[in-house]
Design an enzyme around this catalytic site. Sequence first.
Site, mmCIF file in Angstrom:
data_model
loop_
_atom_site.group_PDB
_atom_site.id
_atom_site.type_symbol
_atom_site.label_atom_id
_atom_site.label_comp_id
_atom_site.label_asym_id
_atom_site.label_seq_id
_atom_site.Cartn_x
_atom_site.Cartn_y
_atom_site.Cartn_z
ATOM 1 N N PHE A 119 0.810 -1.231 0.000
ATOM 2 C CA PHE A 119 0.000 0.000 0.000
ATOM 3 C C PHE A 119 0.839 1.275 0.000
ATOM 4 C CE2 PHE A 119 0.886 -0.040 4.578
ATOM 5 C CZ PHE A 119 1.011 1.311 4.854
ATOM 6 N N SER A 167 5.331 -7.146 3.471
ATOM 7 C CA SER A 167 5.913 -7.550 4.753
ATOM 8 C C SER A 167 6.685 -8.870 4.606
ATOM 9 C CB SER A 167 4.801 -7.699 5.790
ATOM 10 O OG SER A 167 3.870 -8.660 5.337
ATOM 11 N N CYS A 218 9.572 1.712 3.760
ATOM 12 C CA CYS A 218 10.515 0.646 4.122
ATOM 13 C C CYS A 218 11.933 1.182 4.229
ATOM 14 C CB CYS A 218 10.453 -0.474 3.111
ATOM 15 S SG CYS A 218 11.071 0.034 1.520
ATOM 16 N N GLU A 229 9.633 -4.004 13.338
ATOM 17 C CA GLU A 229 9.105 -2.939 12.471
ATOM 18 C C GLU A 229 7.726 -2.533 12.975
ATOM 19 O OE1 GLU A 229 7.273 -3.862 8.574
ATOM 20 O OE2 GLU A 229 8.745 -2.470 7.750
HETATM 21 P P1 NAD Z 1 1.539 -6.684 3.197
HETATM 22 O O1 NAD Z 1 2.548 -7.769 3.282
HETATM 23 O O2 NAD Z 1 0.410 -6.698 4.164
HETATM 24 O O3 NAD Z 1 0.833 -6.708 1.736
HETATM 25 C C1 NAD Z 1 1.587 -6.765 0.553
HETATM 26 C C2 NAD Z 1 0.766 -7.501 -0.508
HETATM 27 O O4 NAD Z 1 0.513 -8.833 -0.065
HETATM 28 C C3 NAD Z 1 -0.597 -6.853 -0.766
HETATM 29 O O5 NAD Z 1 -0.862 -6.889 -2.143
HETATM 30 C C4 NAD Z 1 -1.549 -7.724 0.040
HETATM 31 O O6 NAD Z 1 -2.847 -7.759 -0.517
HETATM 32 C C5 NAD Z 1 -0.895 -9.093 0.013
HETATM 33 N N1 NAD Z 1 -1.121 -9.868 1.245
HETATM 34 C C6 NAD Z 1 -1.218 -9.375 2.519
HETATM 35 N N2 NAD Z 1 -1.368 -10.387 3.402
HETATM 36 C C7 NAD Z 1 -1.373 -11.530 2.682
HETATM 37 C C8 NAD Z 1 -1.473 -12.913 3.028
HETATM 38 N N3 NAD Z 1 -1.622 -13.311 4.282
HETATM 39 N N4 NAD Z 1 -1.420 -13.831 2.030
HETATM 40 C C9 NAD Z 1 -1.261 -13.440 0.749
HETATM 41 N N5 NAD Z 1 -1.155 -12.142 0.365
HETATM 42 C C10 NAD Z 1 -1.201 -11.199 1.312
HETATM 43 O O7 NAD Z 1 2.316 -5.294 3.213
HETATM 44 P P2 NAD Z 1 1.705 -3.825 3.283
HETATM 45 O O8 NAD Z 1 1.061 -3.614 4.610
HETATM 46 O O9 NAD Z 1 0.903 -3.539 2.066
HETATM 47 O O10 NAD Z 1 3.037 -2.944 3.163
HETATM 48 C C11 NAD Z 1 3.851 -2.659 4.273
HETATM 49 C C12 NAD Z 1 4.993 -3.649 4.378
HETATM 50 O O11 NAD Z 1 5.707 -3.703 3.150
HETATM 51 C C13 NAD Z 1 6.025 -3.228 5.421
HETATM 52 O O12 NAD Z 1 6.470 -4.380 6.084
HETATM 53 C C14 NAD Z 1 7.144 -2.612 4.593
HETATM 54 O O13 NAD Z 1 8.417 -2.640 5.197
HETATM 55 C C15 NAD Z 1 7.098 -3.474 3.378
HETATM 56 N N6 NAD Z 1 7.684 -2.824 2.213
HETATM 57 C C16 NAD Z 1 8.908 -3.233 1.819
HETATM 58 C C17 NAD Z 1 9.527 -2.635 0.743
HETATM 59 C C18 NAD Z 1 10.899 -3.070 0.321
HETATM 60 O O14 NAD Z 1 11.363 -2.592 -0.682
HETATM 61 N N7 NAD Z 1 11.568 -3.951 1.032
HETATM 62 C C19 NAD Z 1 8.881 -1.600 0.060
HETATM 63 C C20 NAD Z 1 7.611 -1.209 0.479
HETATM 64 C C21 NAD Z 1 7.021 -1.827 1.568
#
Ligand code: NAD
Length: 484
Positions: A149, A226, A281, A375
């Site tokens: 997001f 994540s 991130c 985090e």
């Molecule tokens: P998230 O892991 O909740 O969601 C990411 C994607 O996975 C979304 O499209 C979501 O719909 C899907 N998803 C969520 N839970 C799922 C599950 N249980 N099973 C299958 N798919 C699932 O992450 P978020 O809240 O959207 O973003 C924040 C996180 O992303 C933070 O941990 C941040 O550090 C990380 N992030 C990392 C980077 C990087 O470059 N390393 C960049 C941006 C964000």
Amino acid sequence: MRYSNLSNFIDGKSSNPGVPRMERYSPVDGELLSSLPLSDAKELDKAVQAAKKAFADWSQWTIKERTGVFYKYYELLSKRLPEIADIQYHEMGKIPAEALQEVGKSLELTEVACSMPQMATGDFEEVSRGVECHDVRVPLGVVASITPFNFPHMVPHWTLPNALVLGNTMILKPSREAPYTVLKIGEMMKEAGLPDGVLNIVCGGREVVNAIVEHPNIQGITFVGSTKVAQMVYAKGCANFKRVLALGSANNHLILLPDAHPANSAANIAASYLGCAGQRCMSACVLVAVGDVDPIIAKLVEESKKFVPGVNMSAIVNTEAKANIIGYIDRAEKDGANILLDGRGAKPPAGKEKGQYLGPTIIEAKAGSEIAMEENFGPILTIVRARTLDEALDIANSSPYGNGGSIFTQSGRAAEIFCKKIQAGMVAVNVGVPVPREPFSFGGWKNSIVGGGDITGKSSFGFWTKLKKISVKWNPDKPVNWMA
Ligand code: NAD
């Protein structure tokens, strides 16, 4: 409702599957924005079949022809930055100035894809008498990109332009928190001349992700989100013999030395942990304060007070995320941490009472405590103390994550030691957010990533293609001797 009910974008058209829908409320002021389909495996398959059909033709275009579409897209996007930034602001609460910066990064990433005909050329050599070898990059086929997001427009641009210019067709799965921002990419790519089926956008949650990792016709997957989900996507994708690169969470450490420039350090550190309300991130998470840096910390507290939620500081994406962040502060307080600045009681500005806001928070805590190790993805800076640079590096390197790290100092020697010893993929000196700019690539270390290579830049060219090595001999007069 500010936006209409949203549809998926499949084969160049809207697709409305008969699946449950989710309403999306703005974190800015609680306004009902839209509803999105929580797509299922059947809808994902429809998108994959469209992408598979489109691949047959798209992969035969020359790289310069494919790049031509992205030149047009660049032109369209550069004219519509405010419109995209405004949607993003309403969907996930990023203040317009930050949203505009993000869409600016999408433009820069598109530039890299446009330079692909020059940057992604193969190798050629006469390897033996009369025998020439060269290699050719061949696209993988249908690929998928799953995005988070917090950078709903930029993160898709980490993957989409490069993957498509290299001849793949794609399924893009946006976060449920910002689907309209991403659907706009599909609309504009079509306007730029992208053939139907080359890019397909399927909204939804874990059901779509599970269907992606299992679909037999998807060859490669990137994931950004994540660590817990990144590791699941990697494990399941690899078990199904796909190429997978998954980027995860972070807990970036900044080291502050007593010789740091007080005003610049305070301003940079505050902007780093408060930008996007800490939902980045690459945000500063832990400040390791070495020796007597209290005058700089006092400046940092003052600098932080200039950030006002809902005015020049972004909202928190939703109520669950806000409760999660508050939980971290509450537990740190119970654990005996010293709260120097408390954002829990932040009042939203008039007219935004139903928005999700938290103010700047600075907590001094013990190294190794929960608030210092996990985090929290909020506007929190945790300060831990160290006596020496070596001790500070030990603290920073004890983090299970390794996305970014920075040092604030005016000593070249200290900076050199830091850059050599810090265990993180993206590091910086006197820069609060250590993200490299294009064409340098993006990628962390340790639990911040699973899979090989970075997600942008040159190493992404290898991810999106397989190499065919071709050996040719046309001179019958020269004897064949492979070792000559
Ligand atoms: P998230 O892991 O909740 O969601 C990411 C994607 O996975 C979304 O499209 C979501 O719909 C899907 N998803 C969520 N839970 C799922 C599950 N249980 N099973 C299958 N798919 C699932 O992450 P978020 O809240 O959207 O973003 C924040 C996180 O992303 C933070 O941990 C941040 O550090 C990380 N992030 C990392 C980077 C990087 O470059 N390393 C960049 C941006 C964000």
